[in-house]
Design an enzyme around this catalytic site. Structure first.
Site, PDB file in Angstrom:
ATOM      1  N   HIS A 289       0.372   4.542  -2.274  1.00 33.58           N
ATOM      2  CA  HIS A 289       0.056   5.951  -1.499  1.00 33.58           C
ATOM      3  C   HIS A 289       1.304   6.749  -1.977  1.00 33.58           C
ATOM      4  O   HIS A 289       1.032   8.027  -2.324  1.00 33.58           O
ATOM      5  CB  HIS A 289       0.467   5.711   0.136  1.00 33.58           C
ATOM      6  CG  HIS A 289      -1.229   5.589   0.408  1.00 33.58           C
ATOM      7  ND1 HIS A 289      -1.203   5.923   1.987  1.00 33.58           N
ATOM      8  CD2 HIS A 289      -2.115   4.794   0.235  1.00 33.58           C
ATOM      9  CE1 HIS A 289      -2.421   5.238   2.019  1.00 33.58           C
ATOM     10  NE2 HIS A 289      -2.916   4.882   1.028  1.00 33.58           N
TER      11      HIS A 289
ATOM     12  N   ARG B 246       0.863  -1.210  -0.080  1.00 33.59           N
ATOM     13  CA  ARG B 246      -0.177   0.046  -0.218  1.00 33.59           C
ATOM     14  C   ARG B 246       0.810   1.221   0.185  1.00 33.59           C
ATOM     15  O   ARG B 246       0.464   2.424  -0.545  1.00 33.59           O
ATOM     16  CB  ARG B 246      -0.824  -0.233   1.050  1.00 33.59           C
ATOM     17  CG  ARG B 246      -1.910   1.065   1.191  1.00 33.59           C
ATOM     18  CD  ARG B 246      -3.047   0.859   2.483  1.00 33.59           C
ATOM     19  NE  ARG B 246      -3.951   1.785   2.051  1.00 33.59           N
ATOM     20  CZ  ARG B 246      -4.542   2.795   3.139  1.00 33.59           C
ATOM     21  NH1 ARG B 246      -4.007   2.437   4.377  1.00 33.59           N
ATOM     22  NH2 ARG B 246      -5.518   3.560   2.945  1.00 33.59           N
TER      23      ARG B 246
ATOM     24  N   HIS C   9      -6.097  -5.436  -2.951  1.00 36.67           N
ATOM     25  CA  HIS C   9      -6.969  -5.411  -1.682  1.00 36.67           C
ATOM     26  C   HIS C   9      -7.000  -7.168  -1.572  1.00 36.67           C
ATOM     27  O   HIS C   9      -7.860  -7.517  -0.712  1.00 36.67           O
ATOM     28  CB  HIS C   9      -8.355  -5.120  -2.030  1.00 36.67           C
ATOM     29  CG  HIS C   9      -8.101  -3.344  -1.715  1.00 36.67           C
ATOM     30  ND1 HIS C   9      -9.126  -2.600  -1.920  1.00 36.67           N
ATOM     31  CD2 HIS C   9      -6.990  -2.673  -1.311  1.00 36.67           C
ATOM     32  CE1 HIS C   9      -8.830  -1.452  -1.947  1.00 36.67           C
ATOM     33  NE2 HIS C   9      -7.498  -1.415  -1.497  1.00 36.67           N
TER      34      HIS C   9
ATOM     35  N   ASN D 200      -0.573   3.181  12.654  1.00 39.47           N
ATOM     36  CA  ASN D 200      -0.074   2.178  13.219  1.00 39.47           C
ATOM     37  C   ASN D 200       0.788   0.916  12.615  1.00 39.47           C
ATOM     38  O   ASN D 200       2.031   0.848  12.574  1.00 39.47           O
ATOM     39  CB  ASN D 200      -1.021   1.326  14.437  1.00 39.47           C
ATOM     40  CG  ASN D 200      -0.659   1.101  15.670  1.00 39.47           C
ATOM     41  OD1 ASN D 200       0.659   1.171  16.045  1.00 39.47           O
ATOM     42  ND2 ASN D 200      -1.416   1.051  16.781  1.00 39.47           N
TER      43      ASN D 200
HETATM   44  C1  HEM Z   1      -8.749   2.348  -5.882  1.00 36.82           C
HETATM   45  C2  HEM Z   1      -8.659   3.097  -5.059  1.00 36.82           C
HETATM   46  C3  HEM Z   1      -7.978   2.656  -3.484  1.00 36.82           C
HETATM   47  C4  HEM Z   1      -8.817   3.056  -2.388  1.00 36.82           C
HETATM   48  C5  HEM Z   1     -10.044   3.892  -2.329  1.00 36.82           C
HETATM   49  C6  HEM Z   1      -8.099   2.327  -1.287  1.00 36.82           C
HETATM   50  C7  HEM Z   1      -8.386   2.278  -0.086  1.00 36.82           C
HETATM   51  C8  HEM Z   1      -8.161   1.550   0.895  1.00 36.82           C
HETATM   52  C9  HEM Z   1      -8.383   1.699   2.412  1.00 36.82           C
HETATM   53  C10 HEM Z   1      -9.250   2.631   2.877  1.00 36.82           C
HETATM   54  C11 HEM Z   1      -7.624   0.690   2.865  1.00 36.82           C
HETATM   55  C12 HEM Z   1      -7.530   0.321   4.540  1.00 36.82           C
HETATM   56  C13 HEM Z   1      -6.894   1.354   5.235  1.00 36.82           C
HETATM   57  C14 HEM Z   1      -6.965   0.980   6.742  1.00 36.82           C
HETATM   58  O1  HEM Z   1      -8.224   1.261   7.242  1.00 36.82           O
HETATM   59  O2  HEM Z   1      -6.096   0.543   7.496  1.00 36.82           O
HETATM   60  C15 HEM Z   1      -6.747  -0.043   1.786  1.00 36.82           C
HETATM   61  C16 HEM Z   1      -6.070  -1.096   2.266  1.00 36.82           C
HETATM   62  C17 HEM Z   1      -4.935  -1.614   1.326  1.00 36.82           C
HETATM   63  N1  HEM Z   1      -4.624  -1.213   0.179  1.00 36.82           N
HETATM   64 FE1  HEM Z   1      -6.209   0.076  -0.857  1.00 36.82          FE
HETATM   65  N2  HEM Z   1      -7.265   1.448  -1.861  1.00 36.82           N
HETATM   66  C18 HEM Z   1      -7.160   1.690  -3.175  1.00 36.82           C
HETATM   67  C19 HEM Z   1      -6.261   1.371  -4.078  1.00 36.82           C
HETATM   68  C20 HEM Z   1      -5.388   0.264  -3.825  1.00 36.82           C
HETATM   69  C21 HEM Z   1      -3.916  -0.033  -4.510  1.00 36.82           C
HETATM   70  C22 HEM Z   1      -3.988   0.504  -6.282  1.00 36.82           C
HETATM   71  C23 HEM Z   1      -3.146  -0.861  -4.277  1.00 36.82           C
HETATM   72  C24 HEM Z   1      -1.844  -1.391  -4.449  1.00 36.82           C
HETATM   73  C25 HEM Z   1      -1.820  -2.106  -5.671  1.00 36.82           C
HETATM   74  C26 HEM Z   1      -3.931  -0.985  -2.648  1.00 36.82           C
HETATM   75  C27 HEM Z   1      -3.419  -1.642  -1.635  1.00 36.82           C
HETATM   76  C28 HEM Z   1      -3.802  -1.807  -0.292  1.00 36.82           C
HETATM   77  C29 HEM Z   1      -3.406  -2.916   0.549  1.00 36.82           C
HETATM   78  C30 HEM Z   1      -2.285  -3.989   0.324  1.00 36.82           C
HETATM   79  C31 HEM Z   1      -4.136  -2.517   1.571  1.00 36.82           C
HETATM   80  C32 HEM Z   1      -3.917  -3.259   3.053  1.00 36.82           C
HETATM   81  C33 HEM Z   1      -2.936  -2.667   3.951  1.00 36.82           C
HETATM   82  C34 HEM Z   1      -2.652  -3.226   5.272  1.00 36.82           C
HETATM   83  O3  HEM Z   1      -2.530  -4.523   5.344  1.00 36.82           O
HETATM   84  O4  HEM Z   1      -2.441  -2.612   6.497  1.00 36.82           O
HETATM   85  N3  HEM Z   1      -4.884  -0.278  -2.549  1.00 36.82           N
HETATM   86  N4  HEM Z   1      -6.902   0.647   0.681  1.00 36.82           N
HETATM   87  C1  LIG Z   2      -0.851   1.170  18.028  1.00 38.38           C
HETATM   88  O1  LIG Z   2      -1.832   1.432  18.639  1.00 38.38           O
HETATM   89  C2  LIG Z   2      -2.386   0.743  19.920  1.00 38.38           C
HETATM   90  C3  LIG Z   2      -3.800   1.061  20.285  1.00 38.38           C
HETATM   91  O2  LIG Z   2      -4.194   2.138  19.638  1.00 38.38           O
HETATM   92  C4  LIG Z   2      -1.383   1.396  20.781  1.00 38.38           C
HETATM   93  O3  LIG Z   2      -1.420   0.860  22.273  1.00 38.38           O
HETATM   94  C5  LIG Z   2      -0.038   1.077  20.274  1.00 38.38           C
HETATM   95  O4  LIG Z   2       1.092   1.545  21.420  1.00 38.38           O
HETATM   96  C6  LIG Z   2       0.286   1.306  19.100  1.00 38.38           C
HETATM   97  N1  LIG Z   2       1.585   1.062  18.570  1.00 38.38           N
HETATM   98  C7  LIG Z   2       2.652   1.864  18.091  1.00 38.38           C
HETATM   99  C8  LIG Z   2       3.789   1.355  17.509  1.00 38.38           C
HETATM  100  O5  LIG Z   2       2.241   3.053  17.801  1.00 38.38           O
END
Ligand code: HEM
Ligand SMILES: *[C@@H]1O[C@H](CO)[C@@H](O)[C@H](O)[C@H]1NC(C)=O
Ligand SMILES: *[C@@H]1O[C@H](CO)[C@@H](O)[C@H](O)[C@H]1NC(C)=O
Ligand SMILES: *[C@@H]1O[C@H](CO)[C@@H](O)[C@H](O)[C@H]1NC(C)=O
Length: 343
Positions: free
Chosen positions: A69, A65, A208, A111
């Site tokens: 970004h 991600r 995703h 985080n």
């Molecule tokens: C099309 C528009 C896109 C939107 C609106 C979007 C939105 C989001 C959102 C809201 C999250 C969750 C963030 C969270 O709450 O922790 C997410 C996670 C993620 N996105 Fe997207 N995304 C998009 C495109 C992409 C693209 C192009 C990629 C990479 C090729 C991608 C890869 C990922 C990955 C791998 C995660 C998981 C992150 C994790 O495990 O922490 N996304 N995305």
């Molecule tokens: C991640 O978030 C949790 C709860 O919000 C917090 O307790 C923890 O310290 C955070 N870890 C880091 C590495 O910031």
């Protein structure tokens, strides 16, 4: 329109076209950019990433991600550029800079991402040891993204390199990532504004297939969806899935709980993301929206068939994404550490 104004407008559009062209060709990027200056660069990245994946496989999502970004941050809409206030940034490592950026992600608790930043620093240190001042942080992000895709059993693709790092550190005011509640029109425009196609949109959304999301990125679909009260849910989301999600995300104010984005297979890069969409189990509105356009819908259905081209397409679209606003040749710099510009 007066003729002078018309001319001004004409030239603005002309330069705009040039700019879009430059954005889309990613001039100066190529496969194996470091083959003479740091021949082991990609091997060093892979070694570090394999070590990280062995102990913290959940970092695959955040690291994939992060490249997305980096590339999507602050590329203003074309109309803004015409008005002269636009500022085009892209895959230039700006996402890694300290100060504002680490807090600027309005859409998520940083985080998990923070853990991701540490990994990038570690990869960069390993590179600096062998080839000081050669490999850019923007390229590190691009190579790392590929390596985590491979580590989660996704496709290998060649990454173009040769990006240089940007020096703009204050992104706080300009975080215009696409939101998870974006509809298909907004998504298509957002990709188009960065020189990417509708196909790139549906293919890259396949990212995703790995990772997790905070409840806050989709809980509007579970509670008070259209302002009619607590039990009002998104009709485009499978009611059984809603019940399950509600057991994880207890209220609209839950900003810490993580949910698997591709339940059952969130650690594996595969086509199951596309299988979930027609079952109305896409987690975000932006996922579900891929059913609202004939081209993206057709791709969603094709992606899960035998002989699907998704793996090949993903590599192609990642390369396209990696060209957005890339700085090359004498632009920018090669940062010594990824979290600060050079002094
Ligand atoms: C099309 C528009 C896109 C939107 C609106 C979007 C939105 C989001 C959102 C809201 C999250 C969750 C963030 C969270 O709450 O922790 C997410 C996670 C993620 N996105 Fe997207 N995304 C998009 C495109 C992409 C693209 C192009 C990629 C990479 C090729 C991608 C890869 C990922 C990955 C791998 C995660 C998981 C992150 C994790 O495990 O922490 N996304 N995305
Ligand atoms: C991640 O978030 C949790 C709860 O919000 C917090 O307790 C923890 O310290 C955070 N870890 C880091 C590495 O910031
Ligand atoms: C900058 O971020 C890195 C993590 O990428 C952290 O280790 C370092 O302490 C931060 N430095 C400052 C001055 O905030
Ligand atoms: C899509 O979202 C944009 C921005 O929120 C809005 O202006 C537009 O009306 C929406 N389009 C559709 C078809 O819902």
């Amino acid at each position: 329109m007066g003729s002078q104004k018309f001319l001004a407008c004409f030239f603005l559009h002309f330069f705009l076209l040039l700019l879009v062209f430059r954005l889309s060709v990613g001039q100066g990027l190529r496969i194996g950019f470091y083959s003479t200056t740091c021949p082991n660069a990609e091997a060093i990245v892979k070694k570090s990433i394999d070590q990280v994946m062995a102990v913290a496989p959940s970092l695959a999502g955040p690291l994939l991600r992060m490249h997305f970004h980096d590339c999507f941050i602050r590329v203003n809409n074309l109309p803004h550029l015409v008005c002269g206030s636009g500022n085009v940034l892209g895959c230039d490592g700006s996402i890694l800079l300290n100060s504002s950026t680490h807090q600027a992600e309005k859409d998520a608790i940083p985080n998990l991402s923070l853990r991701g930043y540490g990994t990038i620093d570690r990869v960069k240190s390993a590179l600096e040891k062998e080839c000081p001042g050669i490999v850019s942080c923007a390229d590190v992000l691009a190579i790392v993204a590929r390596d985590v895709v491979v580590a989660t059993k996704g496709p290998y693709y060649e990454v173009e390199t040769g990006r240089r790092d940007g020096r703009v550190s204050n992104l706080a005011d300009a975080n215009n990532l696409l939101p998870p509640f974006a509809n298909i029109t907004t998504l298509k425009l957002g990709f188009q504004a960065r020189g990417l196609s509708v196909k790139d949109l549906v293919v890259l959304s396949g990212g995703h297939t790995i990772g997790t999301s905070h409840c806050s990125s989709f809980s509007n679909r579970l509670y008070d969806f259209s302002g009619k009260g607590e039990t009002d849910t998104d009709p485009t989301l499978d009611p059984n899935y809603i019940i399950r999600l509600k057991t994880r995300c207890r209220s609209l104010s839950d900003t810490t709980t993580l949910v698997e984005m591709d339940p059952g297979s969130f650690k594996t890069f595969d086509t199951s993301y596309y299988a979930l969409l027609p079952k109305r189990r896409g987690l975000f509105q932006s996922d579900a929206a891929l059913l609202d356009d004939s081209e993206t819908r057709a791709y969603v259905h094709e992606a899960t068939t035998d002989g699907s081209s998704f793996f090949k397409d993903f590599g192609v679209s990642m390369v396209n994404m990696g060209r957005i606003g890339a700085l090359t040749s004498s632009q920018g710099e090669i940062r010594r550490v990824c979290y600060n510009v050079n002094y």
